[in-house]
Design a protein around this motif. Structure first.
Motif, PDB file in Angstrom:
ATOM      1  N   THR A   1       3.332   8.808   3.865  1.00  0.00           N
ATOM      2  CA  THR A   1       3.159   8.801   5.316  1.00  0.00           C
ATOM      3  C   THR A   1       2.791   7.400   5.783  1.00  0.00           C
ATOM      4  OG1 THR A   1       1.983   9.896   7.131  1.00  0.00           O
ATOM      5  CG2 THR A   1       0.734   9.471   5.133  1.00  0.00           C
ATOM      6  N   ASP A   2       2.375   7.280   7.043  1.00  0.00           N
ATOM      7  CA  ASP A   2       1.963   5.987   7.588  1.00  0.00           C
ATOM      8  C   ASP A   2       0.519   6.075   8.079  1.00  0.00           C
ATOM      9  OD1 ASP A   2       2.093   7.372  10.008  1.00  0.00           O
ATOM     10  OD2 ASP A   2       4.114   6.644  10.459  1.00  0.00           O
ATOM     11  N   GLU A   3       0.013   4.965   8.593  1.00  0.00           N
ATOM     12  CA  GLU A   3      -1.387   4.905   9.015  1.00  0.00           C
ATOM     13  C   GLU A   3      -1.697   5.864  10.162  1.00  0.00           C
ATOM     14  OE1 GLU A   3      -3.969   3.520   7.881  1.00  0.00           O
ATOM     15  OE2 GLU A   3      -3.309   1.989   6.472  1.00  0.00           O
TER      16      GLU A   3
ATOM     17  N   VAL B   1       0.386   5.276   1.584  1.00  0.00           N
ATOM     18  CA  VAL B   1       0.426   4.827   2.977  1.00  0.00           C
ATOM     19  C   VAL B   1       1.071   3.444   3.020  1.00  0.00           C
ATOM     20  CG1 VAL B   1      -0.912   4.369   5.064  1.00  0.00           C
ATOM     21  CG2 VAL B   1      -1.698   6.105   3.432  1.00  0.00           C
ATOM     22  N   SER B   2       2.173   3.340   3.734  1.00  0.00           N
ATOM     23  CA  SER B   2       2.850   2.054   3.873  1.00  0.00           C
ATOM     24  C   SER B   2       2.196   1.273   5.008  1.00  0.00           C
ATOM     25  CB  SER B   2       4.339   2.257   4.155  1.00  0.00           C
ATOM     26  OG  SER B   2       4.948   2.915   3.070  1.00  0.00           O
TER      27      SER B   2
ATOM     28  N   ASN C   1       1.381  -2.574   7.177  1.00  0.00           N
ATOM     29  CA  ASN C   1       2.068  -3.748   7.694  1.00  0.00           C
ATOM     30  C   ASN C   1       1.566  -4.999   6.971  1.00  0.00           C
ATOM     31  OD1 ASN C   1       3.427  -2.163   9.642  1.00  0.00           O
ATOM     32  ND2 ASN C   1       1.635  -2.236  10.979  1.00  0.00           N
TER      33      ASN C   1
ATOM     34  N   ARG D   1      -2.672   2.128  -0.374  1.00  0.00           N
ATOM     35  CA  ARG D   1      -2.065   1.366   0.720  1.00  0.00           C
ATOM     36  C   ARG D   1      -1.318   0.172   0.142  1.00  0.00           C
ATOM     37  NH1 ARG D   1      -6.878   3.253   3.093  1.00  0.00           N
ATOM     38  NH2 ARG D   1      -6.534   4.297   5.108  1.00  0.00           N
TER      39      ARG D   1
END
Length: 349
Positions: free
Chosen positions: A39-41, A66-67, A69, A93
């Motif tokens: 998923t993402d943040e 978690v991908s 930036n 992360r």
């Protein structure tokens, strides 16, 4: 217990897990699977809460990928043991180039000799089974309903389906399918047609219509409603309709011809309940596969494509058959030539 690691490695995360178990007084593991969540943040907190709640029935190691930036490659992690979960939680992360090679980071953290399940709570790859990280998993869980274009996402899932795939849009139908099957056991009449009422662009309604169409061999109509979700299913018989209506998303009215209406609990389920249900099985869902094929046929497409592994196996088999046939033909030709030579020698004598 929570252990935070910055600019770390997979080996250091494994060491932190072992240290946390010892400090918590639980050096042995009673976990039954590894659950990978991608998923993402913005959405990881909701996904984590659902997975932790599901872990109370299925103790597992949760790897939350978690991908993040950032251009500089980096890996941060947070290890949690206890903290309201019966298993282990690792929040991973990744940044920069490292985020493109998630499998290399996650592989050393899998529980040995236990099944692996991967879940995308939101956006997922176009072909989940071909994703590098998904290659580690036995089962792959997506959710077409969370996309901006749910029906397009469902069509994509049907196009790329491979054994081990499932979708929470299908899981949401379990109570509906159980109640509909029970209604036909109680009132075994010949069904002449059916209709499903649901809010627009509802992938679960599309799958329910495809399932009814495949099982009953009748025309099934989809009618729009104000929701929430699926609001009614009606199956037409010679004596009247077998109807299940749920206008409020909680309580359904169940009726069959010649009998009084009955109220049935049929509430819309939370994601936690859906994930808990999916973790109960690790085998291939044949009914889901058949339903997707029925859905494809309804949309003017053929059955689901074979996986790359099946294709290559089929090609190898065909090649082997071809080689065997060529060998047999060569032997036959050699035998004919030998027979001709013998005949020629006899004639010369």
């Amino acid at each position: 217990m929570i252990i935070s690691l910055s600019d770390t490695t997979s080996a250091k995360i494994s060491s932190a897990l072992l240290r946390a178990r010892r400090n918590a007084g639980a050096p042995t593991m009673g976990m039954v699977l590894t659950l990978i969540i991608v998923t993402d943040e913005d959405h990881y907190q909701d996904a984590l809460e659902s997975a932790v709640a599901a872990g109370r029935e299925h103790p597992c190691r949760i790897l939350l990928v978690v991908s993040g930036n950032g251009r500089r490659a980096g890996l941060d992690a947070e290890v949690r043991i206890g903290e309201g979960t019966t298993g282990e939680v690792v929040i991973i992360r990744m940044r920069g180039e490292l985020a493109r090679h998630q499998a290399s980071v996650v592989r050393p953290l899998l529980l040995p000799d236990s099944p692996v399940v991967i879940w995308w709570p939101g956006k997922c790859p176009n072909n989940p089974a071909q994703d590098e990280l998904a290659q580690l998993a036995r089962r792959r869980i997506t959710d077409s309903a969370t996309g901006t274009r749910p029906l397009a996402a469902l069509r994509e899932r049907a196009e790329t389906y491979e054994e081990g795939d499932t979708d929470l849009s299908w899981t949401r139908l379990t109570p509906w399918r159980a109640l509909l099957a029970a209604s036909l056991d109680q009132y075994p009449a010949r069904i002449r047609g059916a209709e499903v009422e649901a809010e627009r662009s509802n992938p679960s309604a599309e799958l329910l219509a495809a399932w009814l169409r495949a099982r009953l061999k009748v025309e099934v109509k989809l009618r729009p409603s104000d929701g929430p979700g699926i609001t009614a299913v009606r199956m037409t018989t010679a004596a009247g309709d077998i109807a299940i209506t749920r206008p409020d998303g909680r309580l359904a009215s169940y009726s069959v011809p010649g009998q009084p209406n009955r109220l049935v609990a049929l509430k819309r389920r939370e994601v936690t309940e859906l994930i808990t249900e999916e973790l109960r099985r690790m085998d291939h869902d044949d009914v889901f596969a058949a339903t997707l094929n029925a859905y494809r046929r309804q949309n003017g497409r053929g059955p689901a494509k074979k996986s790359a592994a099946k294709k290559s196996a089929g090609q190898r088999t065909a090649a082997a058959k071809g080689a065997t046939q060529k060998t047999a033909a060569a032997r036959g030709s050699a035998q004919k030539t030998s027979a001709a030579k013998k005949s020629t020698r006899k004639a010369a004598r």
